[in-house]
Enzyme design. Sequence first.
Site, PDB file in Angstrom:
ATOM      1  N   LYS A 155       0.791  -1.147  -0.185  1.00  0.00           N
ATOM      2  CA  LYS A 155       0.123   0.255   0.060  1.00  0.00           C
ATOM      3  C   LYS A 155       0.903   1.164  -0.106  1.00  0.00           C
ATOM      4  CE  LYS A 155      -4.379  -1.922   1.936  1.00  0.00           C
ATOM      5  NZ  LYS A 155      -3.897  -3.161   1.674  1.00  0.00           N
ATOM      6  N   THR A 233      12.233   4.663   3.953  1.00  0.00           N
ATOM      7  CA  THR A 233      11.266   5.196   4.982  1.00  0.00           C
ATOM      8  C   THR A 233      10.514   3.794   5.691  1.00  0.00           C
ATOM      9  OG1 THR A 233       9.719   5.134   3.066  1.00  0.00           O
ATOM     10  CG2 THR A 233      10.731   7.406   3.962  1.00  0.00           C
ATOM     11  N   SER A 234      11.233   2.693   5.521  1.00  0.00           N
ATOM     12  CA  SER A 234      10.499   1.424   5.596  1.00  0.00           C
ATOM     13  C   SER A 234      11.299   1.041   7.224  1.00  0.00           C
ATOM     14  CB  SER A 234      10.733   0.414   4.699  1.00  0.00           C
ATOM     15  OG  SER A 234      10.013  -0.827   5.008  1.00  0.00           O
ATOM     16  N   ARG A 235      12.081   0.165   7.030  1.00  0.00           N
ATOM     17  CA  ARG A 235      12.841  -0.411   8.369  1.00  0.00           C
ATOM     18  C   ARG A 235      14.218  -0.297   8.158  1.00  0.00           C
ATOM     19  NH1 ARG A 235       8.643   0.168  10.318  1.00  0.00           N
ATOM     20  NH2 ARG A 235       7.524  -1.089  11.612  1.00  0.00           N
ATOM     21  N   ASP A 259      14.525   7.759   7.080  1.00  0.00           N
ATOM     22  CA  ASP A 259      13.373   8.010   8.091  1.00  0.00           C
ATOM     23  C   ASP A 259      13.604   6.783   9.270  1.00  0.00           C
ATOM     24  OD1 ASP A 259      11.485   9.626   9.461  1.00  0.00           O
ATOM     25  OD2 ASP A 259      10.075   7.971   8.915  1.00  0.00           O
ATOM     26  N   GLU A 264      18.207   2.624  15.377  1.00  0.00           N
ATOM     27  CA  GLU A 264      17.400   3.524  16.136  1.00  0.00           C
ATOM     28  C   GLU A 264      16.559   3.476  17.381  1.00  0.00           C
ATOM     29  OE1 GLU A 264      12.764   3.320  14.317  1.00  0.00           O
ATOM     30  OE2 GLU A 264      14.378   3.470  12.868  1.00  0.00           O
ATOM     31  N   HIS A 296      12.140   8.736  12.273  1.00  0.00           N
ATOM     32  CA  HIS A 296      10.986   7.887  12.176  1.00  0.00           C
ATOM     33  C   HIS A 296       9.402   8.588  12.157  1.00  0.00           C
ATOM     34  CE1 HIS A 296      10.023   3.296  12.417  1.00  0.00           C
ATOM     35  NE2 HIS A 296       9.045   3.917  11.734  1.00  0.00           N
ATOM     36  N   GLN A 297       9.459   9.773  11.581  1.00  0.00           N
ATOM     37  CA  GLN A 297       8.159  10.243  11.594  1.00  0.00           C
ATOM     38  C   GLN A 297       7.443  10.215  10.371  1.00  0.00           C
ATOM     39  OE1 GLN A 297      10.596  14.510  11.260  1.00  0.00           O
ATOM     40  NE2 GLN A 297       8.570  14.938  10.028  1.00  0.00           N
ATOM     41  N   PHE A 299       5.302   8.248   9.613  1.00  0.00           N
ATOM     42  CA  PHE A 299       3.756   7.801   9.760  1.00  0.00           C
ATOM     43  C   PHE A 299       2.936   9.097  10.604  1.00  0.00           C
ATOM     44  CE2 PHE A 299       5.674   7.613  13.889  1.00  0.00           C
ATOM     45  CZ  PHE A 299       4.818   7.732  14.775  1.00  0.00           C
TER      46      PHE A 299
END
Length: 332
Positions: A155, A233-235, A259, A264, A296-297, A299
């Site tokens: 998605k 921006t995943s892991r 991200d 982290e 990690h922003q 989301f």
Amino acid sequence: MTKMIMVSVKPYDQKYFEQANQKFNLSIDYSPIHLTEETAHLFQGYSAICIFVNDIANEKVLNILKNNGIKLIALRCAGFNNIDLECAKKLGITVCRVPEYSPQAVAEHTVGLILTLSRKYHKAYNRVKEDNFALDGLLGFNLYQKTVGIIGTGKIGLATIKILIGFGCKVVCYDPSPNPVVNEIGAEYLPLDQVFQQADILSLHCPLTPQTHQLINTESIQKMKKGVCLINTSRGGLIDTQAIIAALKQKHVGYLGLDVYEQEADLFFEDLSDQIIEDDIFQRLLTFPNVLVTGHQGFFTQEALQCIAETSLTNIQKFEAQQAIPAEFICS
């Protein structure tokens, strides 16, 4: 009645969960403490625990939680690489997640990283604040007609593709489970090596699994174009950070937008501005002028937080009522 403890809580988490809980009326306690092997014993008297991306639910933690009476682990995120699912299954602990909260939020953040790296908005902002209006050093590149490689077409990957096609990019993709919608909207699937070879910009949108761990490494980087723009921006574990640092020094990777980061858990979501960060690898990353890191922003939008809270509480309510949680919300 199911009593839940929500860990790793920030004020914004509690705000949105309390708002959503007005229609669920579940019993929820909130704790800022992370779930680890050292803290798991603290969470007693609960039948459900709600955790986040950097909480640890390995075999030792799961056994402690089981002994404490935990029957349900509700992840308020999509990824579940931090949970030993096989152990949870053996212990009879149900694990559920939020597979979709706002794909657009992460997709838009992805494109924001690309644009900021190219057009150097962050540097321009600081210059103008100091009354410096010179353009030297701010030269960027167009997204129009660039080839963008997307690895992972779930998605979030699909939402990212749609935005990039709107910019006039050529989008090539890789996913072991192709989505027919990708071809319908004007992108195409290629073998992974060809995606590496063709991409001017490469963006990662796949889960972290044993198969994808350090997917971006010395070998795969060598297959990429010199000057490639790499976005994750995943892991964090999808990238071998040491290999990326070497590629940055060699100028093989021209731009890097992160991200997420391998280590982290010791950094992100906390204010460490008055502390000395001991992670030398992370600190080395920040020295490069062509590297942009956010904490990690991706989301972090109002819409996403609302969806996370409502979906998590719906899963917990169904569990409490002994109703089947839909399969797409169950981690397996």
